[in-house]
Design a protein around this motif. Sequence first.
Motif, PDB file in Angstrom:
ATOM      1  N   GLN A   3       0.840  -1.187   0.000  1.00  0.00           N
ATOM      2  CA  GLN A   3       0.000   0.000   0.000  1.00  0.00           C
ATOM      3  C   GLN A   3       0.875   1.236   0.000  1.00  0.00           C
ATOM      4  N   LEU A   4       0.755   2.070  -0.994  1.00  0.00           N
ATOM      5  CA  LEU A   4       1.580   3.256  -1.106  1.00  0.00           C
ATOM      6  C   LEU A   4       0.907   4.480  -0.515  1.00  0.00           C
ATOM      7  N   SER A   5      -0.383   4.586  -0.666  1.00  0.00           N
ATOM      8  CA  SER A   5      -1.096   5.765  -0.183  1.00  0.00           C
ATOM      9  C   SER A   5      -1.993   5.451   1.004  1.00  0.00           C
ATOM     10  N   ASP A  11      -4.374   2.835  -5.024  1.00  0.00           N
ATOM     11  CA  ASP A  11      -3.109   2.154  -5.257  1.00  0.00           C
ATOM     12  C   ASP A  11      -3.257   1.097  -6.349  1.00  0.00           C
TER      13      ASP A  11
END
Length: 255
Positions: A3-5, A11
């Motif tokens: 998960q980046l955000s 994502d």
Amino acid sequence: MEQLSGVGVLDKAALVLTAVETSPASLGDLVARTGLTRATAHRLAVALEVHRLVGRDPSGRFVPGPRLAAGGAAPLPWALLAAAAPVLAHLRDTTGESTQLYVRRGDVRVCVAAAERASGLRDTVPVGTMLPMTAGSGAQVLLAFGADPFPGRDARALPTTGTVGRAEGAPAGAAEPPAGAVFGASTLERVRRRGWAESVGEREAGLASVSAPVRDATGRVVAALSLSGPVERLTRSPGQRHGAAVAAAAERLSG
């Protein structure tokens, strides 16, 4: 999936966009490149297509859509994109040929708008289609006017006739034909001199086209407006037949 955000759906959508930027992707390719399930990859790709962030090529594969193209090195103003539809449709109706709008993204040009001839023999270029910069009048225009040769000046006010070869003051920094191009530097010089480009059988045998530059309010070329169809109708001198009409349509769309 990492998960980046923290917003899972965004994502996942970003994974799909990254996947299509690499190269055209079938649904199977999307699954392999993103690690998403087939159902999720398809759902997100179709949703992104609705918002014009993803498009389809003639084979039905997912490709970058016009909004991604508009975010390239030469951003395409949204007002221009919205105005393209009626201009392309009018040019199609007055000439009887298919019309397109292209922007450059690196070594390809992307079709961001199109108006197809309703019936008969025609050139079909779906929105989102990526074409090489090595052939076709659209590529010639985007290369010939690819650098701003007159910083601080409105290029539309410059003369479109007369000698503008590189040795006589041609655009400084203007792009040279890429490796493998079927046209040479002299062709790009002619394009700059007369304000439009033509091609016969460059991209596809039996196909001809005419293109002209579309400029933003500063005079920078941000797109190429094109008309294309079979050589049988456009003849082997398509610019003589439609050059003035294409250039006029591009001028209406400019600014």
